[in-house]
Design a protein around this motif. Structure first.
Motif, PDB file in Angstrom:
ATOM      1  N   ARG A 317       0.822  -1.206   0.000  1.00 16.58           N
ATOM      2  CA  ARG A 317       0.000   0.000   0.000  1.00 16.58           C
ATOM      3  C   ARG A 317       0.861   1.263   0.000  1.00 16.58           C
ATOM      4  NH1 ARG A 317      -3.625   1.604   5.211  1.00 16.58           N
ATOM      5  NH2 ARG A 317      -4.267   3.707   4.549  1.00 16.58           N
ATOM      6  N   LEU A 318       1.883   1.299   0.863  1.00 22.26           N
ATOM      7  CA  LEU A 318       2.716   2.505   0.919  1.00 22.26           C
ATOM      8  C   LEU A 318       3.612   2.604  -0.309  1.00 22.26           C
ATOM      9  CD1 LEU A 318       5.980   2.084   1.900  1.00 22.26           C
ATOM     10  CD2 LEU A 318       4.814   1.202   3.905  1.00 22.26           C
ATOM     11  N   ARG A 319       4.068   1.452  -0.797  1.00 21.16           N
ATOM     12  CA  ARG A 319       4.905   1.486  -1.995  1.00 21.16           C
ATOM     13  C   ARG A 319       4.103   1.952  -3.210  1.00 21.16           C
ATOM     14  NH1 ARG A 319       9.388   2.835  -3.037  1.00 21.16           N
ATOM     15  NH2 ARG A 319       9.676   3.576  -0.969  1.00 21.16           N
ATOM     16  N   TRP A 320       2.839   1.552  -3.275  1.00 21.21           N
ATOM     17  CA  TRP A 320       1.996   2.018  -4.371  1.00 21.21           C
ATOM     18  C   TRP A 320       1.805   3.517  -4.286  1.00 21.21           C
ATOM     19  CZ3 TRP A 320       0.441   1.158  -9.024  1.00 21.21           C
ATOM     20  CH2 TRP A 320      -0.618   1.891  -9.545  1.00 21.21           C
ATOM     21  N   GLU A 321       1.638   4.048  -3.080  1.00 18.01           N
ATOM     22  CA  GLU A 321       1.480   5.480  -2.892  1.00 18.01           C
ATOM     23  C   GLU A 321       2.721   6.222  -3.404  1.00 18.01           C
ATOM     24  OE1 GLU A 321      -0.041   9.223  -1.758  1.00 18.01           O
ATOM     25  OE2 GLU A 321      -0.966   7.272  -2.174  1.00 18.01           O
TER      26      GLU A 321
END
Length: 457
Positions: A317-321
């Motif tokens: 999730r954070l990497r996608w952000e």
């Protein structure tokens, strides 16, 4: 003779378009555009010192050209000439030259990624040009494979360009990897062991040559190089702050065990400091930055591993952000889509006899680039899609030189994908290679389209 005249007409018109566009680009942009990074590396190259985490080989390259003509005008000319020469050589890879290539090339030479970016003194541009040159050299080697001397001269040139590229951009080895696969395909001729030997040998040659070039480019008495370890720690800090910001319930047990005060500060400030746009928002909080770097490497490593292995959903999730900001930024103006002029701290510019510059000509270039913002021309996804289509067409035709250009396309896409793991800022330049690979691939396909319903002139 009539057919030959037509071929020469299309081919030479294409090259005239390239020559005119190169002269126009140099005329409007020389002596080049320099940001702080550019000036800092030119400073290192001229005075043979190490003061930044920038690649020492790039500083040495700037210093090399600076010896002949102080500044960056000669470097910009040589770097751009490398890319334009690669494009000009593409008709030599094909038996026919279509007039379509003239129609495709003329407007492509005017988009900001070519008309302005090629004059920006950034390692990202140098890497992109070297990666394109390396794979184009392999394409030419594939075409003349039975001629041993010509083949090896081209392969040596390819290894040199790819070695330079792998050292001036941290994940530039990706291009070398795809080049090795293309080399294995071409040289193996359907024999898997032979293909693997060529591919591994080619990749090893690039890696060894790259490390050798970097070793000799580091000035004497320089401090130890810790660029990789520092870079990894920056990514770790960014990911852990992102995890704490996106999920306040995420436990920082490994950090608490060694640095409870720092863990508490992370909880308190993560949501204020973290942004998928760039790590700089954390860096601007000096108290938080100091706290993060006080955490022992062992604790940071353990916490980061916990995040990836035990909380993969949060990690993705954070990497996608982070990735969406660099690959498809919601607000491109926040991601430095263009840079013109010269600007850096005076203490760096004065010894180089550089002056701050943002003249009317720079303002006009900046305004010109803004015409393309909000269009597909400024979307990395658009170029990645072009690369995938070009690669599919070339694998459909599957001639030896096609394989090398298809590998260039896949390298551009894979390079962009790698930022899912390593992205820490959304600057447009980081994925410049993705754009340039697609542009080169599109021009190659237009030279002799691999479609039965498109005739060559």
């Amino acid at each position: 003779m009539k057919d030959l005249a037509k071929q020469l007409s299309a081919r030479w018109t294409f090259r005239v378009v390239l020559a005119v566009s190169l002269l126009m680009m140099l005329g409007r942009n020389l002596p080049g555009h320099l940001s702080y990074d550019s000036v800092a590396q030119l400073y290192e190259g001229r005075f043979h010192v190490r003061e930044t985490w920038g690649p020492p080989l790039y500083a040495a390259i700037l210093g090399f050209f600076d010896r002949f003509v102080p500044g960056t005008a000669l470097y910009v000319t040589a770097s751009a000439a490398l890319f334009w020469t690669c494009l000009a050589s593409m008709p030599d890879l094909r038996p026919r030259t279509s007039w379509l290539v003239v129609a495709v090339t003329a407007p492509l030479m005017l988009i900001p990624q070519v008309f302005i970016y090629q004059a920006i003194v950034w390692k990202d541009v140098a890497f992109a040009n070297c990666a394109v040159a390396g794979l184009v050299c392999i394409a030419h080697a594939a075409r003349v494979w039975p001629h041993r001397v010509r083949r090896w001269l081209l392969l040596i040139a390819a290894a040199l360009f790819l070695a330079i590229g792998s050292q001036v951009r941290q994940n530039g080895i990706i291009a070398a990897g795809f080049a090795a696969l293309a080399l294995g395909w071409v040289a193996g001729q359907g024999r898997w062991l032979r293909s693997a030997a060529w591919a591994l040998g080619g990749l090893l040659a690039v890696a060894v040559l790259g490390q050798t070039l970097t070793f000799f480019s580091i000035p004497p008495m320089s401090p130890p190089q810790h660029g990789v370890s520092v870079g990894l720690r920056i990514v770790q800090n960014y990911d852990l702050m992102g995890a704490a910001a996106l999920d306040p319930s995420y436990r920082l047990d490994a950090i608490v065990a060694t640095s409870p005060a720092e863990a508490a500060l992370m909880r308190q400030r993560a949501r204020l400091d973290y942004s998928g746009r760039r790590v700089d928002f954390i860096d601007r909080d000096e108290v938080m930055t100091d706290a993060l770097w006080r955490i022992p490497d062992s604790a940071a490593n353990k916490q980061w591993a916990d995040l990836i292995v035990k909380h993969p959903g949060l990690y993705l999730r954070l990497r996608w952000e982070d990735f969406r900001w660099v690959f498809a930024p919601p607000v491109i103006d926040w991601c430095l889509p263009i840079y013109v002029g010269v600007d850096a701290p005076t203490e760096k510019m004065a010894p180089l006899k550089l002056e701050h510059r943002f003249e009317d000509s720079d303002a006009r270039l900046n305004n010109y680039a803004t015409w393309f913002l909000g269009t597909p021309i400024y979307e990395h996804g658009f170029y990645a899609a072009i690369s995938l289509v070009v690669a599919a067409l070339l694998f459909w035709r599957r001639q030896p030189q096609d394989v090398a250009i298809a590998a260039l396309q896949l390298a551009g896409v894979a390079f962009a994908a790698s930022f899912f793991i390593i992205s820490i800022a959304c600057d447009y330049r980081y994925l410049y290679f993705t754009d340039l690979a697609a542009i080169a691939g599109l021009i190659y396909v237009a030279v002799d389209p691999p479609s039965p319903w498109l005739k060559s002139a």
